[in-house]
Design an enzyme around this catalytic site. Sequence first.
Site, mmCIF file in Angstrom:
data_model
loop_
_atom_site.group_PDB
_atom_site.id
_atom_site.type_symbol
_atom_site.label_atom_id
_atom_site.label_comp_id
_atom_site.label_asym_id
_atom_site.label_seq_id
_atom_site.Cartn_x
_atom_site.Cartn_y
_atom_site.Cartn_z
ATOM 1 N N SER A 1 -8.724 -2.902 -12.201
ATOM 2 C CA SER A 1 -7.957 -2.803 -10.944
ATOM 3 C C SER A 1 -6.916 -3.927 -10.873
ATOM 4 O O SER A 1 -5.799 -3.719 -10.406
ATOM 5 C CB SER A 1 -8.883 -2.847 -9.718
ATOM 6 O OG SER A 1 -9.363 -4.163 -9.475
ATOM 7 N N LYS A 2 -7.272 -5.110 -11.381
ATOM 8 C CA LYS A 2 -6.332 -6.232 -11.330
ATOM 9 C C LYS A 2 -5.244 -6.089 -12.412
ATOM 10 O O LYS A 2 -4.114 -6.556 -12.226
ATOM 11 C CB LYS A 2 -7.071 -7.566 -11.466
ATOM 12 C CG LYS A 2 -7.939 -7.892 -10.240
ATOM 13 C CD LYS A 2 -7.104 -8.025 -8.958
ATOM 14 C CE LYS A 2 -7.898 -8.555 -7.788
ATOM 15 N NZ LYS A 2 -7.103 -8.738 -6.571
ATOM 16 N N TYR B 1 -13.275 -4.169 -11.780
ATOM 17 C CA TYR B 1 -12.483 -5.257 -11.201
ATOM 18 C C TYR B 1 -11.288 -5.606 -12.097
ATOM 19 O O TYR B 1 -10.144 -5.663 -11.634
ATOM 20 C CB TYR B 1 -13.367 -6.495 -10.990
ATOM 21 C CG TYR B 1 -12.631 -7.665 -10.383
ATOM 22 C CD1 TYR B 1 -12.183 -7.610 -9.072
ATOM 23 C CD2 TYR B 1 -12.381 -8.826 -11.120
ATOM 24 C CE1 TYR B 1 -11.495 -8.680 -8.508
ATOM 25 C CE2 TYR B 1 -11.702 -9.896 -10.561
ATOM 26 C CZ TYR B 1 -11.266 -9.809 -9.255
ATOM 27 O OH TYR B 1 -10.569 -10.864 -8.698
#
Length: 273
Positions: free
Chosen positions: A157-158, A154
């Site tokens: 990806s951010k 996560y």
Amino acid sequence: MTQAPPLSQQVIWLTGASSGIGEALADELAPRCKALFISARSEDKLRPLADRHSNVTVITADITDEESLRGAASAIEKKYGKLDTLIANAGTCEYVDVTDFDTALFRRVFETNMMGLVNTTAAALPLLQKSKRGYLVGVGSSVSMLAMPRAQAYGASKAAVAHFLESMKADLKAMDIDVSLVSPGFVKTPLTDVNDFPMPMRISAEQAAEEIVKGVEKRQWHIHFPKGFTRILWFIGQLPAFLRHRVTAQMSRTDEALQQQGKRQIKQQESDS
Ligand SMILES: NC(=O)c1ccc[n+]([C@@H]2O[C@H](COP(=O)([O-])OP(=O)(O)OC[C@H]3O[C@@H](n4cnc5c(N)ncnc54)[C@H](OP(=O)(O)O)[C@@H]3O)[C@@H](O)[C@H]2O)c1
């Protein structure tokens, strides 16, 4: 450079509007803008939102499916011939367990958060160029300020989302298209309702939506909130690596997972014997 049109004259496309931040943002934006197109995969959840506002149109689209996004963009083009603002909010979150490393999890998270943003941008860009001054807004996360435990998918990806948007900002300037990065802290939504760890300073989706609209009205590059939380995270992220790593290792659950596995193995050995 052309002046950005006020929200009241803008045609806006918001993704991920079927729940959480997106849903609250749709309610906040609709009364302020000319036309709002809302998308997600769950059409049934988008309908009640559209029923609450006369200027809201539902377009069902999956951000991992380029074809469906092209369909969404062409629906906007047919009606208005342009798009003033894209708010790419749709996203997902899954946490990694390093004791049970799963590459498929990484693919799922990147496919939605990073490639989903790329796909949505690709569909919207030709329409944003038809606006007097287009605007691309992407929702990242404050987690990209600090590499947290279990956020290998996560958080990464951010971080990719943040890098993508900053890079786009440099290249879109010549096209008169502004770019913003939204970095929320913890917001109470179905995405975080499943979390089983403390979420300091968690705010409501309505508060998040207000913060986003304030930033969007000013076309502020980095829209981050709640400030008390994001500033602390940023500060820890700036510490020398050895200090930073001490803080993040304290939050890790690997010891706990290994202990549980150890217990599991002992149980297995007992039942085998
Ligand atoms: N909540 C937080 O604390 C927090 C913090 C930092 C960043 N964020 C970011 O804020 C954004 C919104 O999150 P949220 O908390 O509001 O989560 P949420 O309530 O789970 O909403 C996620 C939205 O994204 C849509 N979506 C997911 N996958 C999609 C796909 N493949 N195609 C189209 N739409 C898709 C969902 O709609 P369908 O399932 O109907 O498609 C839903 O509308 C995300 O990008 C998230 O990473 C949230």
